[in-house]
Enzyme design. Structure first.
Site, PDB file in Angstrom:
ATOM      1  N   TYR A  46       0.841  -1.200   0.000  1.00 53.78           N
ATOM      2  CA  TYR A  46       0.000   0.000   0.000  1.00 53.78           C
ATOM      3  C   TYR A  46       0.874   1.249   0.000  1.00 53.78           C
ATOM      4  CZ  TYR A  46      -3.599  -3.402   1.372  1.00 53.78           C
ATOM      5  OH  TYR A  46      -4.425  -4.490   1.424  1.00 53.78           O
ATOM      6  N   HIS A 104       0.521 -11.916   0.983  1.00 47.85           N
ATOM      7  CA  HIS A 104      -0.571 -11.129   0.384  1.00 47.85           C
ATOM      8  C   HIS A 104      -1.380 -11.932  -0.645  1.00 47.85           C
ATOM      9  CE1 HIS A 104      -1.604  -6.610  -0.291  1.00 47.85           C
ATOM     10  NE2 HIS A 104      -2.672  -7.345  -0.434  1.00 47.85           N
TER      11      HIS A 104
HETATM   12  P1  NAP Z   1     -14.031  -1.128   1.778  1.00 47.20           P
HETATM   13  O1  NAP Z   1     -13.533  -1.084   3.159  1.00 47.20           O
HETATM   14  O2  NAP Z   1     -15.058  -2.136   1.410  1.00 47.20           O
HETATM   15  O3  NAP Z   1     -14.559   0.310   1.311  1.00 47.20           O
HETATM   16  C1  NAP Z   1     -13.778   1.467   1.432  1.00 47.20           C
HETATM   17  C2  NAP Z   1     -14.506   2.649   0.816  1.00 47.20           C
HETATM   18  O4  NAP Z   1     -15.739   2.855   1.506  1.00 47.20           O
HETATM   19  C3  NAP Z   1     -13.737   3.955   0.925  1.00 47.20           C
HETATM   20  O5  NAP Z   1     -13.958   4.658  -0.283  1.00 47.20           O
HETATM   21  C4  NAP Z   1     -14.397   4.686   2.092  1.00 47.20           C
HETATM   22  O6  NAP Z   1     -14.389   6.088   1.951  1.00 47.20           O
HETATM   23  C5  NAP Z   1     -15.818   4.184   1.990  1.00 47.20           C
HETATM   24  N1  NAP Z   1     -16.483   4.148   3.295  1.00 47.20           N
HETATM   25  C6  NAP Z   1     -16.041   3.497   4.419  1.00 47.20           C
HETATM   26  N2  NAP Z   1     -16.933   3.614   5.415  1.00 47.20           N
HETATM   27  C7  NAP Z   1     -17.969   4.350   4.916  1.00 47.20           C
HETATM   28  C8  NAP Z   1     -19.172   4.814   5.470  1.00 47.20           C
HETATM   29  N3  NAP Z   1     -19.511   4.513   6.738  1.00 47.20           N
HETATM   30  N4  NAP Z   1     -20.021   5.553   4.693  1.00 47.20           N
HETATM   31  C9  NAP Z   1     -19.686   5.834   3.404  1.00 47.20           C
HETATM   32  N5  NAP Z   1     -18.544   5.426   2.814  1.00 47.20           N
HETATM   33  C10 NAP Z   1     -17.684   4.696   3.569  1.00 47.20           C
HETATM   34  O7  NAP Z   1     -12.834  -1.353   0.722  1.00 47.20           O
HETATM   35  P2  NAP Z   1     -11.287  -1.694   0.768  1.00 47.20           P
HETATM   36  O8  NAP Z   1     -10.484  -0.525   1.202  1.00 47.20           O
HETATM   37  O9  NAP Z   1     -11.004  -2.316  -0.552  1.00 47.20           O
HETATM   38  O10 NAP Z   1     -11.152  -2.877   1.843  1.00 47.20           O
HETATM   39  C11 NAP Z   1     -10.872  -2.640   3.199  1.00 47.20           C
HETATM   40  C12 NAP Z   1      -9.450  -3.043   3.545  1.00 47.20           C
HETATM   41  O11 NAP Z   1      -9.218  -4.429   3.278  1.00 47.20           O
HETATM   42  C13 NAP Z   1      -8.369  -2.343   2.720  1.00 47.20           C
HETATM   43  O12 NAP Z   1      -8.203  -0.985   3.074  1.00 47.20           O
HETATM   44  C14 NAP Z   1      -7.200  -3.232   2.993  1.00 47.20           C
HETATM   45  O13 NAP Z   1      -6.654  -2.955   4.287  1.00 47.20           O
HETATM   46  C15 NAP Z   1      -7.850  -4.620   2.941  1.00 47.20           C
HETATM   47  N6  NAP Z   1      -7.783  -5.242   1.596  1.00 47.20           N
HETATM   48  C16 NAP Z   1      -7.029  -6.373   1.456  1.00 47.20           C
HETATM   49  C17 NAP Z   1      -6.922  -6.995   0.221  1.00 47.20           C
HETATM   50  C18 NAP Z   1      -6.069  -8.215   0.087  1.00 47.20           C
HETATM   51  O14 NAP Z   1      -5.766  -8.627  -1.045  1.00 47.20           O
HETATM   52  N7  NAP Z   1      -5.701  -8.848   1.167  1.00 47.20           N
HETATM   53  C19 NAP Z   1      -7.606  -6.481  -0.896  1.00 47.20           C
HETATM   54  C20 NAP Z   1      -8.401  -5.346  -0.721  1.00 47.20           C
HETATM   55  C21 NAP Z   1      -8.489  -4.763   0.525  1.00 47.20           C
HETATM   56  P3  NAP Z   1     -13.362   7.086   2.712  1.00 47.20           P
HETATM   57  O15 NAP Z   1     -12.011   6.446   2.669  1.00 47.20           O
HETATM   58  O16 NAP Z   1     -13.492   8.351   1.957  1.00 47.20           O
HETATM   59  O17 NAP Z   1     -13.832   7.251   4.154  1.00 47.20           O
END
Ligand code: NAP
Length: 270
Positions: A46, A104
């Protein structure tokens, strides 16, 4: 029986990419820790280390309050590369040890070599536990046939109401082998936060669509969720999911909107 992970954590993908956002990102993570979201998920990938540096700032003076998960690239999964990758992550995070260190996704390095290297990191105290990410059932089956592979503590995979494929086989497999599941993108990268059907359910329960989606993921033992929110108001919103319980009728309603899988689906990866 291993201890479970904190149920609700904080994702950090896309943090550390933009210097102008940094203070807000640190504040959002700090607010999350204050509200009981005591796990932070990050990765060397990241912002090429930038997200780990944001985490360093957010946990300054409160290391013991937080469970830190970070992930290494598959091309760093060899005996030769892994120690150095771990040292770099420790340095960027400003900590002496990582609570949970994840591969990962699967790459070309033989799993046996990676497991051996991870075991050495555990022995040296740099890593408390290790696990994997984006591993489907066949990968997990292979992992547990390797010496030490059964020590894998967690598998981090895509899971939310709109992406339920893992329910068919991977979640039961993990439950049966005492492997914790970390649900990534639990808000489907933000798409579910504006879902009208979840919002309607939430309205009835005095909750938001995001809280309904997160409470749905958290309804199962052994599954934790790591939503990412760079804005404090979103963090506050998400933290309340810890208090929301969905009754059987609501779960059936969500099943009608997002039907559970009826056959094996290949693990989806973002
Ligand atoms: P997510 O958590 O499903 O969604 C994040 C998005 O939702 C951001 O744009 C955020 O906006 C928005 N958001 C969050 N809470 C909200 C709320 N209460 N109301 C409105 N909008 C909201 O997506 P993600 O970041 O892909 O997944 C979460 C985490 O999982 C990642 O950050 C990472 O740490 C991990 N991940 C791991 C892998 C892997 O391969 N292991 C892959 C993907 C993700 P703002 O940021 O503007 O608040």
């Amino acid at each position: 029986m291993t201890l479970p992970l904190p149920r609700l954590g904080l994702g950090t993908w896309h943090m550390g990419e933009n210097a102008a956002q940094r203070a807000a990102e640190v504040a959002a993570l700090r607010a999350g820790i204050d509200l009981g979201m005591r796990l932070i998920d990050t990765a060397e990938m990241y912002a090429e280390g930038g997200a780990e540096e944001v985490v360093r700032e957010a946990i300054r003076g409160r290391r013991d309050d937080v469970y830190i998960v970070t992930k290494f690239y598959p091309h760093h999964a060899s005996r030769k590369e892994l120690v150095a990758a771990c040292e770099r992550s420790l340095e960027r995070l400003g900590v002496h040890g990582i609570d949970l260190y994840l591969l990962h996704w699967r790459g070309r390095v033989p799993l046996a070599e990676t497991v051996e290297a991870l075991q050495k990191l555990v022995q040296s105290g740099k890593v408390e536990r290790w696990g994997v990410s984006n591993f489907d059932v066949d990968d997990m089956e292979e992992l547990v046939t390797i010496a030490g592979g059964g020590e894998a503590f967690a598998n981090q995979v895509l899971y939310n109401p709109a992406r339920r494929g893992v329910e068919f086989d991977l979640l039961p497999w993990c439950a049966g082998h005492d492997v914790q599941v970390m649900a990534y993108s639990p808000l489907d990268e933000g798409a579910l936060t504006g879902d009208r059907r979840l919002a309607a359910i939430g309205e009835r329960l005095g909750a938001t669509a995001s809280q309904v989606a997160l409470a749905w993921v958290l309804r199962q033992r052994g599954v934790c969720a790591i939503p990412k929110a760079g804005r404090i108001e979103h963090v506050r919103d998400n933290a309340k999911a810890l208090e929301l319980r969905l009754d059987d009728e609501t779960l059936r309603e969500i099943d009608r909107i997002f039907p559970p899988p009826s056959r094996k689906q290949r693990l989806e990866i973002i």
